[in-house]
Motif scaffolding. Structure first.
Motif, PDB file in Angstrom:
ATOM      1  N   HIS A 289      35.390 -12.633  25.556  1.00 45.71           N
ATOM      2  CA  HIS A 289      36.757 -12.982  25.906  1.00 45.71           C
ATOM      3  C   HIS A 289      36.998 -13.068  27.415  1.00 45.71           C
ATOM      4  O   HIS A 289      38.141 -13.162  27.846  1.00 45.71           O
ATOM      5  N   ARG A 290      35.926 -13.035  28.224  1.00 52.13           N
ATOM      6  CA  ARG A 290      36.046 -13.108  29.674  1.00 52.13           C
ATOM      7  C   ARG A 290      35.264 -14.298  30.206  1.00 52.13           C
ATOM      8  O   ARG A 290      34.338 -14.795  29.576  1.00 52.13           O
ATOM      9  N   SER A 291      35.611 -14.701  31.427  1.00 51.08           N
ATOM     10  CA  SER A 291      34.771 -15.637  32.166  1.00 51.08           C
ATOM     11  C   SER A 291      34.062 -14.869  33.279  1.00 51.08           C
ATOM     12  O   SER A 291      34.443 -13.743  33.625  1.00 51.08           O
ATOM     13  N   TYR A 292      33.035 -15.490  33.836  1.00 52.49           N
ATOM     14  CA  TYR A 292      32.238 -14.839  34.879  1.00 52.49           C
ATOM     15  C   TYR A 292      31.963 -15.821  35.998  1.00 52.49           C
ATOM     16  O   TYR A 292      31.680 -17.003  35.771  1.00 52.49           O
TER      17      TYR A 292
ATOM     18  N   GLY B 104      32.622 -18.837  29.260  1.00 55.30           N
ATOM     19  CA  GLY B 104      32.563 -18.079  28.020  1.00 55.30           C
ATOM     20  C   GLY B 104      31.136 -17.915  27.544  1.00 55.30           C
ATOM     21  O   GLY B 104      30.446 -18.909  27.273  1.00 55.30           O
ATOM     22  N   LEU B 105      30.670 -16.670  27.460  1.00 61.97           N
ATOM     23  CA  LEU B 105      29.339 -16.355  26.938  1.00 61.97           C
ATOM     24  C   LEU B 105      29.513 -15.456  25.721  1.00 61.97           C
ATOM     25  O   LEU B 105      30.197 -14.443  25.782  1.00 61.97           O
ATOM     26  N   ASP B 106      28.874 -15.814  24.635  1.00 64.27           N
ATOM     27  CA  ASP B 106      29.042 -15.130  23.345  1.00 64.27           C
ATOM     28  C   ASP B 106      27.709 -14.496  22.923  1.00 64.27           C
ATOM     29  O   ASP B 106      26.888 -15.171  22.338  1.00 64.27           O
ATOM     30  N   THR B 107      27.486 -13.163  23.193  1.00 64.69           N
ATOM     31  CA  THR B 107      28.389 -12.266  23.879  1.00 64.69           C
ATOM     32  C   THR B 107      27.607 -11.423  24.861  1.00 64.69           C
ATOM     33  O   THR B 107      27.912 -11.421  26.034  1.00 64.69           O
ATOM     34  N   VAL B 108      26.604 -10.639  24.398  1.00 58.91           N
ATOM     35  CA  VAL B 108      25.820  -9.796  25.303  1.00 58.91           C
ATOM     36  C   VAL B 108      24.685 -10.647  25.861  1.00 58.91           C
ATOM     37  O   VAL B 108      23.755 -11.013  25.142  1.00 58.91           O
ATOM     38  N   ALA B 109      24.785 -10.983  27.155  1.00 61.19           N
ATOM     39  CA  ALA B 109      23.887 -11.989  27.720  1.00 61.19           C
ATOM     40  C   ALA B 109      23.260 -11.506  29.021  1.00 61.19           C
ATOM     41  O   ALA B 109      23.875 -10.776  29.800  1.00 61.19           O
TER      42      ALA B 109
ATOM     43  N   ILE C 271      26.522 -20.287  24.600  1.00 58.41           N
ATOM     44  CA  ILE C 271      27.356 -20.605  25.755  1.00 58.41           C
ATOM     45  C   ILE C 271      28.537 -21.377  25.175  1.00 58.41           C
ATOM     46  O   ILE C 271      28.468 -22.581  24.980  1.00 58.41           O
ATOM     47  N   TRP C 272      29.619 -20.673  24.889  1.00 59.73           N
ATOM     48  CA  TRP C 272      30.649 -21.259  24.026  1.00 59.73           C
ATOM     49  C   TRP C 272      31.772 -21.942  24.795  1.00 59.73           C
ATOM     50  O   TRP C 272      32.596 -22.638  24.202  1.00 59.73           O
ATOM     51  N   ARG C 273      31.800 -21.752  26.109  1.00 59.45           N
ATOM     52  CA  ARG C 273      32.737 -22.481  26.952  1.00 59.45           C
ATOM     53  C   ARG C 273      31.955 -23.049  28.142  1.00 59.45           C
ATOM     54  O   ARG C 273      30.791 -22.697  28.361  1.00 59.45           O
ATOM     55  N   PRO C 274      32.556 -23.941  28.926  1.00 55.67           N
ATOM     56  CA  PRO C 274      31.794 -24.626  29.979  1.00 55.67           C
ATOM     57  C   PRO C 274      31.093 -23.680  30.948  1.00 55.67           C
ATOM     58  O   PRO C 274      31.532 -22.562  31.209  1.00 55.67           O
ATOM     59  N   ILE C 275      29.977 -24.201  31.501  1.00 58.36           N
ATOM     60  CA  ILE C 275      29.214 -23.480  32.513  1.00 58.36           C
ATOM     61  C   ILE C 275      28.923 -24.471  33.634  1.00 58.36           C
ATOM     62  O   ILE C 275      28.740 -25.672  33.394  1.00 58.36           O
ATOM     63  N   GLY C 276      28.929 -24.010  34.881  1.00 53.47           N
ATOM     64  CA  GLY C 276      28.712 -24.938  35.981  1.00 53.47           C
ATOM     65  C   GLY C 276      28.457 -24.225  37.289  1.00 53.47           C
ATOM     66  O   GLY C 276      28.478 -22.989  37.378  1.00 53.47           O
TER      67      GLY C 276
END
Length: 825
Positions: A109-112, A88-93, A179-184
């Motif tokens: 609202h998407r993951s990448y 989750g990235l908030d928002t334009v990154a 970075i509002w949800r986990p990143i890895g």
């Protein structure tokens, strides 16, 4: 294969924008997942964003470009793929790895997932994520694409970001970046499980799991070129039952069906148990890739909107059994979503279940929530109505937005398909109604506004990916092309003329088939309010008070709403109590009326369960977790068995609603009761109500006509049925001869429960809505009940926790023990 979180050693810096001098050029420690506001707060660079008028002082944060940086060590482990995963990235990154741009995103609202092998280096790696300033971003999109109608002040419809994050009529304006949800980093070879849709059904054979498994291969392979020796196996295991399939390299879609012959059905609360069965999906025997794991409940869902003699119903059924919905709308429970925890989600779901709710509607101006919310609902038997994320505005259907909409919808339906509690997808909140009624057609002048999403794209996605659940184009919606979308006789209805314009007695003018939004405002608990509002003196129209009242003319509407019901308050303490009390009274009036229309009415969903910051709002539970008087009323009127006295064409009637599997027979003893306790004209009436049914019994006209509205009320006692009593007040509080000193309270410490105080309140005369405002003694205090009405001579005991023994006597003070009549003092 190794999935490595990248959550450590991040810093945050402002890149550009109206940045205060003390922030310019500073790098501060950053928490990931997190957002700029919370990092600035942790660094002591801003005050609490919810306090006082900090909202206005901190608008610069949403106008600023922010950059997150970290360095991590990496060494090649021989894997074929090394994917950066951002949930989750908030928002334009813009995401850069060692100076290489590896992703550009524009959807919260998407993951990448992106392959970053080409950008990785052996040793130290530098990861940088830069976010466009959200407020200037949406404004620039208006300039590029043209303005579209929307509520509130920011053009939130221009970006796939939580609408209420830009502020709402209950929400603080804290447009976030982060970075509002986990990143890895996911290093893997061969094949991985990209997604699983574990769709359930129930047949004569038992529970059926239809697992749709999507695979991804590290090295693209044409299936036709593969050999049998190179095949791998996909296995689905459910409660000891198994299905497997050999798949050739390059196969991306596998469908496996598992039958669980002895599966017990999953039911909504009040209809049965909620057994959940673990599901495990593996590839290659479980050693080649991480398994996919979840839990499912076996049940069927249906929605009946077939026209009948009254219009079109809205009947949700689970396992073939219609459900009388008693629910609430859910908004994000914290303005900073990264502050949510599994424990906080469970507390809110407990607030719902303790209030006898069986459904939460996840509203379209928020987010697709964490699995934590849906897991809690799965376990508790709370149905979930899930909106797609469109609310109160027009949305462009051109590719610059439509491509993102389809991608997010597909991911959301896939991700949430595991949850047995999720029973309906809904296209939008109030967007179709807005187009019809809010002058959008003139403003749009033929431009797209979202119609194609609600009537084409979204139903197609649901049908393709999750044919087990029904879809509704919107809320409200009448399920007819030539019907007004907010027609009481058809489908779902929102009722906002009450609160905005009319007295709450106008709820009786509506006979909705299913009311999916209606509400009335009231302030939060005293301690919640005064923790953030510091006006001197405290006043409903003080500057900081109005900062924490987001509704248009909200306090004027609160004041107007008291007229004719309660005496005008003369102190801020009385204003606080009176407006809380009136909120509860309005919703009690509405819910009892709507439920009394059953079976024509099949559901009541109040606006709203919760708050996302400390605010005057429609919530039943405030931001600090205090259950307002409204919550105690909802617990009473949402009882499975409810007795209520309602006006009918022939006079007053006793209406019994029995939302249980057992019929009930008994005696209703109805009498006129004087405020001093005297009873007259007592009548015993035998009554019967079928399982999942209702009964209406006319009351004797002589009994009703003889009431003295100022000094008597009508009481129907039904021992063993729900709360055991129904009341009819023939006059409002302001017109009743209530005794301001009607109650006496004494406190004792519970001998067998340390830390518990028992407050017994006895009524000298009729005492309406006795409530203990225990947070005035200690902000963390909790009382087990409230809004208790006592006839003369009756007593009730309130159990209080969280108050020091030395403060226990304070629980009997006049500003703690409140009742409706004390407003006349």
């Amino acid at each position: 294969m190794a999935l490595r979180p990248l959550h450590d050693d991040w810093t945050l810096e402002a890149v550009s924008g109206p940045v205060p001098a003390e922030v310019v050029g500073r790098r501060i420690p950053a928490t990931v997942p997190g957002v700029a506001h919370t990092d600035l707060l942790a660094a002591g660079m801003v005050t609490d964003p919810f306090d006082g008028d900090a909202e206005a002082a901190q608008q610069w944060i949403g106008d600023t470009v922010w950059r997150w940086r970290t360095t991590f060590e990496w060494h090649d482990d021989g894997s074929d793929r090394h994917d950066l995963i951002a949930e989750g990235l908030d928002t334009v990154a813009r995401v850069e790895l060692n100076g290489v741009v590896v992703a550009e995103t524009e959807n919260q609202h998407r993951s990448y997932r992106v392959d970053v092998r080409h950008a990785l280096t052996d040793g130290d790696n530098h990861l940088v994520v830069t976010f466009a300033a959200p407020v200037p971003e949406v404004e620039s999109r208006v300039e590029r694409h043209g303005a579209l109608p929307h509520v509130n002040h920011h053009p939130f419809t221009m970006l796939r970001k939580s609408a209420s994050n830009f502020g709402w009529d209950w929400g603080v304006d804290v447009a976030t970046s982060g970075i509002w949800r986990p990143i890895g980093l996911d290093s893997w070879s061969g094949v991985r499980i990209a997604s699983v849709r574990p769709l359930v059904d129930v047949t004569d054979e038992g529970g059926v799991l239809d697992a749709h498994v999507e695979l991804e291969w590290a090295t693209p392979v044409a299936p036709a070129a593969s050999t049998a020796a190179a095949e791998t196996e996909v296995t689905v295991l459910v409660d000891g039952h198994r299905a497997s399939s050999a798949v050739a390299p390059g196969t991306t879609q596998v469908r496996l069906t598992v039958v669980v012959p002895d599966a017990e059905l999953w039911w909504p609360r009040g209809h049965g148990a909620q057994p959940l069965y673990p599901v495990t999906v593996t590839v290659g025997g479980g050693s080649e890739t991480e398994p996919w794991e979840a839990r499912v409940g076996f049940r069927t869902v249906a929605l009946d909107t077939a026209p009948d003699e009254h219009g079109a119903p809205f009947v949700l059924s689970v396992n073939g059994q219609p459900v009388q919905v008693r629910g609430a709308n859910w908004i994000p429970d914290h303005a900073f979503l990264t502050e949510m925890t599994p424990e906080r989600y469970r507390l809110r779901v407990a607030d719902a279940t303790d209030a006898n709710m069986n459904l939460l509607r996840v509203w379209g101006g928020g987010v697709y929530e964490s699995h934590d919310l849906y897991d809690a609902c799965d376990e508790a038997g709370v149905l979930v109505w899930q909106d797609f994320l469109f609310a109160c505005g027009a949305y462009a259907e051109e590719p610059w937005l439509a491509d993102e909409v389809e991608a997010e919808a597909r991911e959301a339906v896939t991700r949430l398909s595991r949850h047995s509690s999720l029973v309906i997808w809904n296209g939008n909140n109030e967007a179709i109604w807005g187009y019809v009624d809010w002058d959008w057609r003139r403003q749009l002048a033929g431009r797209t506004w979202g119609e194609g999403y609600y009537f084409d794209l979204l139903p197609r996605v649901v049908a393709e990916l999750d044919g087990t659940r029904p879809y509704s184009p919107g809320s409200p919606w009448s399920f007819g092309e030539y019907l007004h979308p907010n027609d009481a006789a058809n489908g779902t209805m929102h009722i906002w003329d009450v609160w905005n314009r009319l007295d709450y007695t106008a709820y009786r003018d509506h006979e909705p088939r299913f009311v999916s939004e209606f509400g009335f405002q009231g302030p939060p608990a005293w301690s919640t309010l005064t923790s953030v509002v510091h006006d001197e003196p405290l006043d409903p129209y003080g500057h900081e008070m109005l900062v924490h009242q987001k509704a248009e003319d909200g306090n004027l509407k609160l004041e107007r709403g008291l007229d004719g019901h309660l005496p005008a308050p003369s102190t801020i303490e009385d204003w606080h109590w009176a407006t809380q009390l009136n909120q509860a009274a309005a919703i009690r009036f509405g819910v009892e009326h709507f439920r009394s229309l059953a079976p024509r009415n099949t559901g009541v969903v109040v606006w709203q369960l919760n708050d996302d910051w400390p605010v005057v709002s429609w919530a039943a539970v405030d931001f600090a977790g205090h259950r307002k008087p409204l919550w105690h009323v909802l617990r009473a009127v949402y009882e499975a068995r409810l007795a209520t006295i309602q006006p009918r064409a022939s006079g007053l009637a006793l209406v019994l609603l029995n939302d249980t599997d057992e019929a009930w027979s008994g005696t209703a003893t109805v009498a006129a009761v004087a405020f001093d306790g005297g009873r007259r004209d007592e009548v015993a009436m035998p009554v019967t109500v079928e399982a999942r049914g209702s009964t209406t019994v006319s009351l004797p006209a002589a009994l009703v006509d003889g009431l003295d509205p100022a000094a008597e009320l009508l009481v129907a006692d039904l021992p063993g049925f729900g709360a055991g009593r129904a009341r009819w007040d023939a006059a409002e509080v302001v017109d009743q001869q209530l005794d301001p000193g009607a109650v006496e309270a004494v406190v004792a410490l519970a001998e067998t429960a340390p830390g518990v105080a028992l407050v017994t309140v006895t009524a000298r005369s009729y005492a309406r809505d006795v409530t203990l405002l225990v947070d005035r003694v200690a902000p963390g205090a909790v009382v087990d009940t409230g809004m208790v009405t006592l006839l003369a001579g009756e007593s009730a005991t309130f159990r209080v926790t969280g108050v020091a023994e030395s403060d226990a006597e304070r629980l009997t003070a006049d500003d703690v023990v409140r009742h409706a009549g004390d407003l006349q003092g």
